[in-house]
Design an enzyme around this catalytic site. Structure first.
Site, mmCIF file in Angstrom:
data_model
loop_
_atom_site.group_PDB
_atom_site.id
_atom_site.type_symbol
_atom_site.label_atom_id
_atom_site.label_comp_id
_atom_site.label_asym_id
_atom_site.label_seq_id
_atom_site.Cartn_x
_atom_site.Cartn_y
_atom_site.Cartn_z
ATOM 1 N N ASP A 157 -8.941 -2.397 -14.638
ATOM 2 C CA ASP A 157 -7.928 -3.044 -13.816
ATOM 3 C C ASP A 157 -8.514 -3.574 -12.510
ATOM 4 O OD1 ASP A 157 -5.449 -4.082 -13.294
ATOM 5 O OD2 ASP A 157 -4.567 -2.208 -12.563
ATOM 6 N N HIS A 180 -4.319 -6.727 -13.133
ATOM 7 C CA HIS A 180 -2.946 -7.053 -13.525
ATOM 8 C C HIS A 180 -2.241 -7.934 -12.500
ATOM 9 C CE1 HIS A 180 -1.926 -3.350 -11.098
ATOM 10 N NE2 HIS A 180 -0.891 -4.100 -10.769
ATOM 11 N N SER A 240 -0.421 -3.305 -5.134
ATOM 12 C CA SER A 240 -1.504 -3.363 -6.116
ATOM 13 C C SER A 240 -2.693 -4.156 -5.607
ATOM 14 C CB SER A 240 -1.011 -4.029 -7.407
ATOM 15 O OG SER A 240 -0.521 -3.084 -8.299
ATOM 16 N N LEU A 247 -19.115 5.292 -27.175
ATOM 17 C CA LEU A 247 -19.783 6.408 -27.833
ATOM 18 C C LEU A 247 -19.332 6.540 -29.278
ATOM 19 C CD1 LEU A 247 -21.688 8.833 -27.650
ATOM 20 C CD2 LEU A 247 -19.794 10.165 -26.693
#
Length: 521
Positions: A200, A170, A274, A329
């Site tokens: 991310d 991000h 971040s 799955l």
């Protein structure tokens, strides 16, 4: 944006959201004034057509290019040598600034309550639950136009001497220009080799040699209560260090894809952190700082990091193939409660309950059924549904998993070749179904209706935007919209054609029915 147990956190998600608590990424969408950025003036201008670089002193270059010395292991009961960690590992932590053009939305100028402010600074977040964090930031209210410039900040860390850098996806989303700044104030233009929104994680590359690198650790060795240290650029304040402990491991975050088993810490992490590293007590990177829970927009004691082994798996795929493929799955899972475990004949509420199976999926082909409980994968116990989600999400399509199942009070073993999680197909199916609600819906099969004790409803397979912000969760069953029962997706589309400012959703969850108000305007 947690897995002590997913049950505990998910159960509080709606209450947190109602109280204004949001899960936010920690990339800063704005920059501080120059006088607050603690910047030293450059002694020489950039020359040539290449990336701009500041000229450091010879001593500074020697300091950051020298190999990082290991930090001595921490004796039991002693405080880590944080000074040594910062001195030896800090030079490999970088600040990241991004810039680009973002196509404006219709509400880019913002509403009276501040909704939409900052869209230019954080592109693509108009319907993102993290977007509210940036409301009201001074100077970010923009007028609508075809394209708006944006700038953002984040952190990262160098993992190879030739310039490979890890950060958050991000941080670099929609960025056209990415600049990496080292602790000695050298700056490099960076190439985004690839990014993976599901985890991310993004990988950057700068054209440089003999760069300082961090030491990498093993997050499996980190336990709750262990010391940790975060280094990054919160609000643009470079090389900021904050310490804390591991609060929990294996967290599944509400509304998240559940691919990542997050490390929860109380080390102070804020916008701009971040992509920065989380170090253990010996100065080894065990996580990538990514998200916080906050009611104020700043740090409030809940920070979440992506385990470094997860990040490295994604890095390997990006470097080798330029993209990331995740397995699928094809089941909807939920955590077991004590009453549910007892009703299935289990002694403890450990395992992941299969609430539905997608027709034609890998799970359906392997014979999985609603009501099965996945108790182990490849011999490793499953405690909560997030254990299955993260294990499957980090696998490659075609990988085989050996599932231990509990069905009709009997233990079974099934080997399941995993399918492909096709992001384009998922988004294409999700976009038209929920409209501005942000819901991906499908009708329930007869067996699913019987198992849930319902006679109608639409299963929520994926949730984003306003619905996620209001607390709707994957696995909920939508029964009615504004008091009118819904049996198919077309009825939902019809109800939204008039573009109402808000709607009331009646959803079934864990055997109960609740009304969820969703603001759309």
């Amino acid at each position: 944006m947690t897995r002590n147990t997913k049950t505990a956190l998910t159960a509080t998600a709606a209450a947190l959201l109602a109280a204004g608590v949001t899960l936010t990424t920690t990339a800063s969408g704005w920059t501080l004034p120059t006088w607050l950025q603690n910047k030293a003036p450059s002694s020489a201008p950039a020359t040539g057509d290449g990336p701009a670089r500041l000229t450091p002193t010879a001593a500074a270059v020697a300091a950051v290019t020298a190999p990082a010395a290991p930090v001595a292991p921490l004796p039991p009961g002693q405080t880590p040598n944080y000074r040594a960690i910062v001195q030896t590992q800090g030079p490999a932590v970088v600040g990241i600034t991004v810039a680009g053009l973002h196509k404006a939305s219709n509400n880019a100028s913002g509403n009276d309550d501040g909704e939409g402010a900052g869209s230019a600074a954080m592109p693509g977040l108009e319907n993102d639950p993290f977007f509210r964090f940036f409301r009201g930031v001074p100077g970010l209210r923009m007028q609508p136009r075809s394209a708006q410039p944006f700038r953002g900040q984040g952190s990262g860390f160098i993992i190879s001497t030739d310039g490979l850098i890890l950060t958050n996806a991000h941080v670099v989303r929609e960025a056209k220009q990415v600049t990496v700044k080292l602790s000695d104030r050298r700056e490099f233009s960076a190439q985004v080799l690839g990014s993976d929104p599901a985890t991310d994680i993004a990988v950057l590359k700068v054209d440089a040699k003999n760069l300082p690198t961090v030491q990498l650790g093993d997050p499996k060795q980190v336990q709750v209560g262990d010391y940790v240290l975060a280094i990054g650029s919160p609000y643009g304040f470079e090389q900021s260090a904050s310490q804390g402990i591991v609060s929990a491991k294996g967290r599944s975050l509400p509304g998240d894809s559940n691919v990542v088993p997050f490390i929860q810490t109380d080390a102070a992490v804020n916008p701009g952190n971040s992509g920065g590293p989380l170090f253990d007590a010996a100065g080894r990177v065990v996580g990538v700082n990514a998200q916080i829970y906050s009611q104020s927009g700043g740090f409030q004691g809940l920070a979440f990091s992506i385990p470094i082994d997860v990040a490295l798996k994604i890095k390997d795929q990006i470097v080798a193939h330029g993209k990331v493929e995740h397995a699928r799955l094809g089941v909807t899972l939920q955590d077991l409660s004590a009453p549910l475990a007892s009703s299935f004949g289990l002694e403890a509420p450990d395992g992941a309950l299969v609430s539905s199976v997608v027709p034609g999926s890998a799970a359906a082909k392997a014979g999985l059924k609603a009501g099965d409980v996945i108790t182990a994968i490849d011999g490793e116990p499953v405690r909560v549904a997030g254990d299955v989600s993260s294990r499957v999400g980090l696998a490659r399509p075609g990988d085989k998993l050996r599932l231990e199942l509990w069905r009709d009070k009997t233990r079974l073993n099934e080997t399941v070749p995993l399918g492909r999680a096709d992001k384009d197909v998922q988004e294409a199916s999700a976009a038209p179904q929920g409209g501005q609600l942000g819901l991906a819906l499908r009708p329930l099969e007869r067996q699913e209706l019987r198992s849930a004790g319902l006679d109608r409803g639409l299963l929520v397979e994926r949730v984003t935007g306003p619905a996620q912000l209001a607390g709707v969760q994957p696995g909920d069953v939508l029964l009615a919209l504004n008091g009118k029962p819904v049996d198919n997706v077309e009825q939902v589309r019809e109800a939204l054609k008039s573009k109402p400012a808000s709607v009331a959703l009646l959803v079934a969850r864990d055997g109960q029915q609740i009304f969820v108000p969703v603001r759309l305007g």
